[in-house]
Every structure is written in structure tokens, then in C-alpha cells.
Scaffold this active site. Structure first.
Site, PDB file in Angstrom:
ATOM      1  N   MET A 130      18.950  37.916  50.681  1.00 29.74           N
ATOM      2  CA  MET A 130      19.176  37.200  49.422  1.00 29.74           C
ATOM      3  C   MET A 130      18.236  36.003  49.306  1.00 29.74           C
ATOM      4  O   MET A 130      17.722  35.697  48.224  1.00 29.74           O
ATOM      5  CB  MET A 130      20.645  36.763  49.317  1.00 29.74           C
ATOM      6  N   PHE A 182      38.600  13.738  77.287  1.00 30.68           N
ATOM      7  CA  PHE A 182      37.904  15.024  77.359  1.00 30.68           C
ATOM      8  C   PHE A 182      38.421  15.962  76.260  1.00 30.68           C
ATOM      9  O   PHE A 182      39.626  16.165  76.121  1.00 30.68           O
ATOM     10  CB  PHE A 182      38.126  15.658  78.741  1.00 30.68           C
ATOM     11  N   GLN A 183      37.516  16.483  75.496  1.00 28.29           N
ATOM     12  CA  GLN A 183      37.825  17.409  74.392  1.00 28.29           C
ATOM     13  C   GLN A 183      38.760  16.810  73.338  1.00 28.29           C
ATOM     14  O   GLN A 183      39.548  17.508  72.727  1.00 28.29           O
ATOM     15  CB  GLN A 183      38.374  18.733  74.918  1.00 28.29           C
ATOM     16  N   GLU A 206      36.345  30.789  67.781  1.00 25.52           N
ATOM     17  CA  GLU A 206      37.434  30.282  66.934  1.00 25.52           C
ATOM     18  C   GLU A 206      37.138  30.422  65.444  1.00 25.52           C
ATOM     19  O   GLU A 206      38.055  30.564  64.628  1.00 25.52           O
ATOM     20  CB  GLU A 206      37.757  28.822  67.265  1.00 25.52           C
ATOM     21  N   LYS A 258      49.210  17.784  73.622  1.00 22.73           N
ATOM     22  CA  LYS A 258      49.668  18.623  74.732  1.00 22.73           C
ATOM     23  C   LYS A 258      51.058  18.210  75.222  1.00 22.73           C
ATOM     24  O   LYS A 258      51.904  19.058  75.521  1.00 22.73           O
ATOM     25  CB  LYS A 258      48.647  18.524  75.875  1.00 22.73           C
TER      26      LYS A 258
HETATM   27  C1  LIG Z   1      26.545  30.470  57.395  1.00 16.60           C
HETATM   28  C2  LIG Z   1      25.495  30.624  56.361  1.00 16.60           C
HETATM   29  N1  LIG Z   1      24.237  30.236  56.596  1.00 16.60           N
HETATM   30  C3  LIG Z   1      23.272  30.378  55.656  1.00 16.60           C
HETATM   31  C4  LIG Z   1      23.568  30.915  54.437  1.00 16.60           C
HETATM   32  C5  LIG Z   1      22.492  31.059  53.355  1.00 16.60           C
HETATM   33  N2  LIG Z   1      22.297  32.470  53.050  1.00 16.60           N
HETATM   34  C6  LIG Z   1      22.867  33.079  51.973  1.00 16.60           C
HETATM   35  S1  LIG Z   1      22.542  34.697  51.883  1.00 16.60           S
HETATM   36  C7  LIG Z   1      21.589  34.637  53.250  1.00 16.60           C
HETATM   37  C8  LIG Z   1      20.919  35.868  53.771  1.00 16.60           C
HETATM   38  C9  LIG Z   1      21.908  36.830  54.323  1.00 16.60           C
HETATM   39  O1  LIG Z   1      21.233  37.795  55.085  1.00 16.60           O
HETATM   40  P1  LIG Z   1      21.913  39.149  55.442  1.00 16.60           P
HETATM   41  O2  LIG Z   1      23.232  38.907  56.056  1.00 16.60           O
HETATM   42  O3  LIG Z   1      20.963  39.971  56.220  1.00 16.60           O
HETATM   43  O4  LIG Z   1      22.228  39.771  54.025  1.00 16.60           O
HETATM   44  P2  LIG Z   1      21.212  40.386  52.952  1.00 16.60           P
HETATM   45  O5  LIG Z   1      21.074  39.357  51.886  1.00 16.60           O
HETATM   46  O6  LIG Z   1      19.948  40.716  53.634  1.00 16.60           O
HETATM   47  O7  LIG Z   1      21.949  41.587  52.475  1.00 16.60           O
HETATM   48  C10 LIG Z   1      21.532  33.338  53.759  1.00 16.60           C
HETATM   49  C11 LIG Z   1      20.748  32.929  54.953  1.00 16.60           C
HETATM   50  C12 LIG Z   1      24.921  31.284  54.204  1.00 16.60           C
HETATM   51  N3  LIG Z   1      25.349  31.768  53.055  1.00 16.60           N
HETATM   52  N4  LIG Z   1      25.851  31.153  55.200  1.00 16.60           N
END
Ligand SMILES: Cc1ncc(C[n+]2csc(CCOP(=O)(O)OP(=O)(O)O)c2C)c(N)n1
Ligand SMILES: [Mg+2]
Length: 575
Positions: free
Chosen positions: A476, A118-119, A56, A168
Site C-alpha cells: 500500500m 524492576f519491570q 503480548e 503482585k
Molecule cells: C504497524 C504498522 N506499521 C506501519 C504501517 C504503515 N503501512 C500501512 S500499509 C503498509 C504496507 C503493508 O504491507 P503488506 O502487509 O505486505 O500489505 P500489502 O499492502 O502489500 O498488501 C504499511 C507499512 C501500518 N499500517 N502499521
């Protein structure tokens, strides 16, 4: 049915009739006990195409991508309980980026509400702070009015998500159907026309400024004010920078375009903010990723702030001349009062900064650089594609190194920064714009958060092109650890499955690219292939995004690419 006619229908039919009246063509969602009656009614309405997603969260992201790409309201359905809670991240994402979506969730039948049935979950309670408005529709006779209001609220003023929770038994109960012609919402009257006195004050400041600078945000795109922004910039010769979400509000090859500002903005864009004497902030909200340290933001500037949401005025940054209203309407009025001027010295100064700090050039390297991949996608698509990104370094490289000339051609999760947004949002964009090439430029971490949507792509035969910038890291975060935590890479090295095999398992063609010599031909192959195509680009694992403003620093304190080697791909603005 005749417009004025009144007849009895089930709640589910009333919902579908109303969606048809609102011009809805696509719904993203997943079935469940509390929405079976609604789904059971869908075959009576072949105008409503339902796209079955696999989670979702992705229904909401796809509705979001669809809405951003088309300017229409995106719609998603989910069942009660876990279906509804799975929507939450997607709704929050749309809320922070002002995207109009209507989410309809099933709820347990009215007699069970409040009994921990439920749910059963209080989804209106949960989504109260992340929706523009939400409803629990306990009266079948009010459903048509609620849908009418929900769409009106979602798309007008500052757009945003609206949720309708639908018990529902309301879906099966009968009521008279009459679709209202208009909404009656006495407390909700978004201002569209800016106050004439404020517009005059703004014009005076613009006409007197020596070093004016436009910062364009997503509000410019939402209001479709491309021509008006262009006119303002050209008439008074004002350089334009954009926020991340403002990218593609102004053609990046225009001589007056100086790219993105902010934490990973172009050095010269940030230097311009630092030196300007007048900021004209258009449809942007002074997000901290754009302003960096607020006390150091634009120290020499007066600020004009044009925004449709009065709550944004003065929230993060004190402004001199606020103008509340729709960007397009305001710019139209403002442009009439603007003298044609030149700012030769000011523009020469920014050009000098651009020469000294090119920011977009990429160094020569034996390895496969992500910036080069993005630039080659630009070359192959000639800038005509819609680019949808993941979150992290991949997002910043996609923002920096593709040249966005086509209006509204970047779809990215700005406010919430939601990893996993890319693939489902690309699905929504492709469904909304089937004739446009859609590239999802994703990170290996982000992609793994929602890759099950490859099944949706397969089932719907969508030609979404996917480029994974695979660095084997939550890149990042790794970059922050490298620069600010003495290279302690805690929980950022990332194992990945074989993405090419994964793609194949879902019936999608895939290729792995390890060397830069293979990049162009792989992209060409992906473009020529009729269906979806995934390329797993094995990029330099520890490549960083530059320039960078460290967290807590101001825009003037830039960290630039340390290695100043041969320039492989110099870029310059062309008129
Ligand atoms: C849902 C979620 N969890 C954690 C983060 C924290 N976060 C920001 S950038 C990143 C790394 C992203 O890794 P990747 O998709 O491999 O991209 P890259 O930076 O390596 O290009 C994380 C964990 C986030 N922005 N969103
Ligand atoms: Mg990564």
C-alpha cells in the site's frame, strides 16, 4: 459458591471467581514475574481456558478478534513492564474500533510502586488515552467491584477496552469475596433510547427525501441491528453503502447494497454519496478514510447521524439531525414512522453508475491477481467464512472482492490500521467460533509482524486458514509512492522468508501458488485439510488497489483502474 455467601480468598482467586461470574471462558496471555500468583491460581478454575500467545500484542489482538467474532468481552493477561507495554498497540487497536476487551496486567508490589522497581511501568498512565477506563487495583477488597465495573464499562454504551493493573501483593493478599449484583457508576449512563423528537425529525426527512442513502458502520453490527437496517432500507427503498467496518452489517448481495464507500470504496458508492440529498449515517463516525475531504463530502445532503456516543456528533461533519442512542433501539422506533416508498429514478441512476464504473470486475491477466484469489476464497467458502485481514492492499482487496452476506463476517483493523493484526485476530475469532471457517487474508509485510503466532496455532491445534497475498512489497505504501512520489520506492521492497518452510517449521501445512490455474485447487486443499493451512500466493508485485481517492481529495475525485481490458469475472447484485 452461593451467590450471597461471603468468604475469604486471595486477590488472584477473587479475580478468577469474578471472571467466571462474568462468563469468561478464554484468556489470552503470557506469564511473568508480576502475574505468577494470578497464573498459579488458574488451575483452580478449569472453566477459564488460557491460550498462551507468543507476544503480548497478540494477546490483545486475539482478545479483540474473539470479541468481534462473538460479541462477548475478550480478556487478556500480561505481566508488568514490557508485558504491559507490549499490549499497548492491541489496546489502542480495540479502542479505535470500539471493541470490548478487559486487559489485566501484573504490577510490582505496592511498596515498590514509584521506585522504578524492576519491570515497573506506569501502564495506567500510558493507556489513559487509549482505554475507555483503567484502574490500578491497590485495594484487594475492591477487586470484585472493579472486575464487575470493568466488564460493564467494556461492553455497554460504546464498547471499548478497559485495563486493570494488579500489584503482585494484591494478588496474594486475602480479602472477603462478594460479587456485586450491579454496578454503581453515577457518572456513566449511556443513552440507549433516542430522543422521540429527534426520531420524528429523522423520519420526516427520510419520508421527504428524493435521493436518500444509508451509510452503515460498525455500530450497526455491535448493536445487532441487522433486521432493523434491512427493514428501513426495504420499506423506503433506500440504497445502502457501508464503511470498511460496517461491511457485513447488510448483505452485499442484496439489491439495495452498493458496497463500501471511501478511499477505496466502490466508484458508484462514492458517486451516490456525492449526489444524495439525505444521508442516514448509522453507527459510524465519519472517519476520514470514509469521508475523504470533509468539505467535499456529500455536498447536496442533509445528514441524520445515529450513534451511541454523543462525542461523535458533529465531530468531523456537521449534521442536521443527531439521534443519540443504541442503533437497534433507535431503528426500531424509527421504522414505525417510515412510509413505504420507492426511489426508482435514484436507484436507476446508481445502477447506471455501477454499469459505467463496475469497480469490482477484475481485468484479464496472465499473472496471478490478488483480487482473483480473494474471489476464489469467496467461491470456496460460499461466503460462509469469517475473513480476518492484515493491513494494506491485502485488506482492501479482501474488503472489495469477497462478498459479505453473512452478518459480522469481516474482522479488520479499521481505525488504527495495525499491520500484524490479522493472524492473532484470526486466532481469537477461531477460538470464539470453532465451527466457522476462518480465513486470514494477509500481506507479506503484515504477516511478518506477528508470524510467531503460528506457534500458538500449532500448540492449540487451531484450523486457521492463511492466505498471504505476497507482492514482495509494503504494497500500500508502494502504491502511494508510485502514484504520488514518482515511483520512488524507498524502503518498500520487502524480503520475505520462505513462508511455506516457516509454516512447516511450526508444524503447519503450506503451499506456494504462482499461477492462477493453481488457485482453486490450492484453496480447496486448504479447506479440506483438517488443521491450519497456509498458502503463499505470489501475486503481481505492482498490482494496485482501485478505485482510489487520493489523500486530500474528495470522494468525487476518483482514480479508477487505468487498464480497461476484458472483464474476467463480472459481478452483479442478485436479489
Ligand atoms: C504497524 C504498522 N506499521 C506501519 C504501517 C504503515 N503501512 C500501512 S500499509 C503498509 C504496507 C503493508 O504491507 P503488506 O502487509 O505486505 O500489505 P500489502 O499492502 O502489500 O498488501 C504499511 C507499512 C501500518 N499500517 N502499521
Ligand atoms: Mg505486501
Amino acid at each position: 459458591m452461593d451467590k450471597g455467601a461471603i468468604m475469604k480468598m486471595t486477590g488472584a482467586q477473587i479475580i478468577c471467581e469474578s471472571l467466571v461470574k462474568e462468563g469468561v471462558e478464554v484468556i489470552f496471555g503470557i506469564q511473568g514475574g508480576a502475574v505468577i500468583p494470578l497464573y498459579d491460581t488458574l488451575p483452580q478454575y478449569p472453566q477459564l481456558r488460557h491460550i498462551l500467545v507468543r507476544h503480548e500484542q497478540c494477546a490483545a489482538h486475539a482478545a479483540d478478534g474473539y470479541a468481534r467474532a462473538t460479541g462477548k468481552v475478550g480478556v487478556c493477561f500480561a505481566t508488568s513492564g514490557p508485558g504491559a507495554t507490549n499490549l499497548v498497540t492491541g489496546i489502542a487497536n480495540a479502542y479505535l474500533d470500539s471493541v470490548p476487551i478487559v486487559a489485566i496486567t501484573g504490577q510490582v508490589a505496592r511498596p515498590f510502586i514509584g521506585k522504578d522497581a524492576f519491570q515497573e511501568i506506569d501502564i495506567t498512565g500510558i493507556t489513559l488515552p487509549i482505554t475507555k477506563h483503567n484502574y490500578i487495583a491497590t485495594d484487594t477488597g475492591s477487586l470484585a467491584r472493579i472486575i464487575k465495573e470493568a466488564f460493564y464499562l467494556a461492553r455497554t454504551g460504546r464498547p471499548g477496552p478497559v485495563l486493570i493493573d494488579l500489584p503482585k501483593d494484591v494478588q496474594t493478599e486475602q480479602a472477603e469475596f462478594h460479587y456485586p449484583n450491579k454496578t454503581v457508576l453515577p457518572g456513566y449512563k449511556p443513552t440507549l433510547k433516542g430522543h422521540p423528537t429527534q426520531i420524528k425529525k429523522a423520519a420526516k426527512l427520510i419520508n421527504e427525501a428524493q435521493r436518500p442513502l444509508i451509510i452503515a458502520g460498525r455500530g450497526t453490527i455491535i448493536s445487532g441491528a441487522y433486521a432493523e437496517l434491512n427493514q428501513l432500507a426495504e420499506t423506503a427503498q433506500i440504497p445502502v453503502v457501508t464503511t470498511l467496518l460496517g461491511i457485513s452489517s447488510f448483505p452485499e448481495s442484496h439489491v439495495l447494497s452498493y458496497g463500501m464507500l471511501g478511499m477505496h470504496g466502490m466508484a458508484y458508492a462514492n458517486m451516490a454519496v456525492n449526489a444524495t440529498d439525505l444521508i442516514i449515517a448509522i453507527g459510524m463516525r465519519f472517519d476520514d478514510r470514509a469521508t475523504a475531504k470533509v468539505s467535499g463530502f456529500a455536498p447536496h445532503a442533509r445528514i441524520i447521524h445515529i450513534d451511541i456516543d454523543p462525542a461523535e456528533i458533529g465531530k468531523n461533519v456537521a449534521v442536521d439531525v443527531p439521534v443519540v442512542g443504541d442503533v437497534k433501539v433507535i431503528l426500531k422506533a424509527l421504522n414505525k414512522l417510515i412510509n413505504s416508498t420507492e426511489h426508482v429514478d435514484w436507484i436507476r441512476q446508481i445502477e447506471e453508475w455501477r454499469t459505467e464504473h463496475p469497480s469490482m470486475n477484475i481485468r484479464d491477466s496472465e499473472g496471478l491477481l490478488p483480487q482473483y484469489v480473494v474471489q476464489q476464497i469467496y467461491e470456496a467458502t460460499k461466503g460462509e467464512a469469517i475473513i480476518v485481514t492484515g493491513v494494506g492492499q491485502n485488506q482492501m482487496w479482501a474488503a472489495q472482492h469477497y462478498w459479505y452476506d453473512r452478518p459480522n463476517s469481516l474482522i479488520s483493523s479499521g481505525g488504527l490500521g495495525t499491520m500484524g493484526f490479522g493472524l492473532p485476530a484470526a486466532i481469537g475469532a477461531k477460538i470464539g467460533c470453532p465451527d466457522t471457517t476462518v480465513w486470514c487474508i494477509d500481506g507479506d509485510g503484515s504477516f511478518q509482524m506477528t508470524l510467531q503466532e503460528l506457534a500458538t496455532i500449532g500448540q492449540e491445534r487451531l484450523a486457521v486458514k492463511i492466505a498471504i497475498l505476497n507482492n514482495g512489497y509494503l504494497g500500500m505504501v508502494r502504491q502511494w509512492q508510485e502514484l504520488f512520489y514518482e515511483k520512488r520506492y524507498v524502503a518498500t521492497p520487502l524480503n520475505c522468508p520462505d513462508f511455506v518452510k516457516i509454516a512447516e517449521a511450526y508444524g503447519i501445512r503450506g503451499l506456494r501458488v504462482k499461477h492462477k490455474e493453481e488457485v482453486t485447487s490450492a484453496i480447496k486443499q486448504a479447506m479440506e485439510h483438517q488443521g491450519s493451512f497456509l498458502i503463499d500466493f505470489m501475486i503481481e508485485p505492482e498490482e494496485n488497489v482501485y478505485p482510489m481517492v487520493a489523500p486530500g481529495a474528495s470522494l468525487s475525485e476518483l482514480i479508477e483502474e487505468p487498464k480497461k481490458e476484458v472483464v474476467a469475472w463480472p459481478r452483479q447484485s442478485t436479489p
